[in-house]
Design an enzyme around this catalytic site. Structure first.
Site, mmCIF file in Angstrom:
data_model
loop_
_atom_site.group_PDB
_atom_site.id
_atom_site.type_symbol
_atom_site.label_atom_id
_atom_site.label_comp_id
_atom_site.label_asym_id
_atom_site.label_seq_id
_atom_site.Cartn_x
_atom_site.Cartn_y
_atom_site.Cartn_z
ATOM 1 N N HIS A 198 44.534 43.521 40.645
ATOM 2 C CA HIS A 198 43.287 44.134 39.727
ATOM 3 C C HIS A 198 41.965 44.181 40.660
ATOM 4 O O HIS A 198 42.089 43.517 41.765
ATOM 5 C CB HIS A 198 43.220 43.592 38.506
ATOM 6 C CG HIS A 198 42.550 41.788 38.774
ATOM 7 N ND1 HIS A 198 43.850 40.908 38.277
ATOM 8 C CD2 HIS A 198 41.716 41.469 39.199
ATOM 9 C CE1 HIS A 198 43.041 39.689 38.636
ATOM 10 N NE2 HIS A 198 41.922 40.443 39.019
HETATM 11 P P1 TYD Z 1 45.939 37.058 34.902
HETATM 12 O O1 TYD Z 1 44.706 37.899 35.050
HETATM 13 O O2 TYD Z 1 47.298 37.806 34.776
HETATM 14 O O3 TYD Z 1 45.834 36.348 36.403
HETATM 15 P P2 TYD Z 1 46.078 37.316 37.795
HETATM 16 O O4 TYD Z 1 45.517 38.408 37.711
HETATM 17 O O5 TYD Z 1 44.825 36.408 38.496
HETATM 18 O O6 TYD Z 1 47.347 37.104 38.369
HETATM 19 O O7 TYD Z 1 45.474 35.950 34.040
HETATM 20 C C1 TYD Z 1 46.757 35.444 33.496
HETATM 21 C C2 TYD Z 1 46.342 34.905 32.096
HETATM 22 O O8 TYD Z 1 45.190 33.915 31.887
HETATM 23 C C3 TYD Z 1 45.988 35.848 31.257
HETATM 24 O O9 TYD Z 1 46.453 35.937 29.647
HETATM 25 C C4 TYD Z 1 44.444 35.909 30.833
HETATM 26 C C5 TYD Z 1 44.238 34.425 31.069
HETATM 27 N N1 TYD Z 1 42.911 34.111 31.837
HETATM 28 C C6 TYD Z 1 41.984 33.305 30.913
HETATM 29 O O10 TYD Z 1 42.135 33.160 29.838
HETATM 30 N N2 TYD Z 1 40.964 33.126 31.806
HETATM 31 C C7 TYD Z 1 40.708 33.371 32.913
HETATM 32 O O11 TYD Z 1 39.583 32.907 33.379
HETATM 33 C C8 TYD Z 1 41.627 33.888 33.770
HETATM 34 C C9 TYD Z 1 41.655 34.288 35.183
HETATM 35 C C10 TYD Z 1 42.681 34.184 33.204
#
Ligand code: TYD
Length: 132
Positions: free
Chosen positions: A49
């Site tokens: 992303h």
């Molecule tokens: P995600 O965005 O999928 O992680 P990445 O893109 O870095 O692999 O995040 C995983 C889950 O955690 C998603 O349900 C959103 C949650 N999350 C939060 O609640 N707070 C945060 O600061 C972050 C980064 C993720």
């Protein structure tokens, strides 16, 4: 595309090592949020992303991870494998994190609270957003 890495100051002595990060001094923004990834399964790619306005500093505090950065014109891979180096990622940058070593912990310092509206999770939408 310029890769911006910060050499974090180590306070090492005979007892071991310590790194401290202070906002606007060691990190070029006000730190609103810190999160970390661990127990990442083999073969997993995270991220995939971009952010419209969020700035981040990534520190692999244990182990190794490869970060792919893509500004829409150019892609670069950066290996993070030590706890005294921070990779700065500005907004409008597509990122993917892969090849996490076993036990790797990737800590992220972020300039804003979590906001799903700041995410661009579709690559074509990202290219459009950055005018490519
Ligand atoms: P995600 O965005 O999928 O992680 P990445 O893109 O870095 O692999 O995040 C995983 C889950 O955690 C998603 O349900 C959103 C949650 N999350 C939060 O609640 N707070 C945060 O600061 C972050 C980064 C993720």
């Amino acid at each position: 595309m310029e890769i911006v890495k910060y050499k974090l100051q180590q306070h090492g002595d005979e007892r071991g090592h310590l790194v401290a990060l202070e906002e606007m001094i060691d990190v070029p923004f006000e730190i609103k949020r810190v999160y970390y990834m661990f127990d990442t399964r083999p073969g997993i790619v995270r991220g995939m992303h971009a952010h419209k306005s969020l700035e981040q500093l990534l520190v692999c505090v244990h182990g190794r991870v490869t970060v792919l950065l893509d500004d829409g014109s150019e892609k670069k891979e950066v290996v993070l494998d030590n706890p005294y180096e921070g990779l700065y990622i500005a907004n409008n940058m597509w990122r993917e994190m892969r090849d996490f070593s076993e036990g790797a912990v990737l800590m992220v310092f972020a300039s804003k609270y979590y906001d799903e509206n700041d995410y661009i999770r579709d690559y074509d939408e990202f290219l459009k957003f950055v005018g490519k």
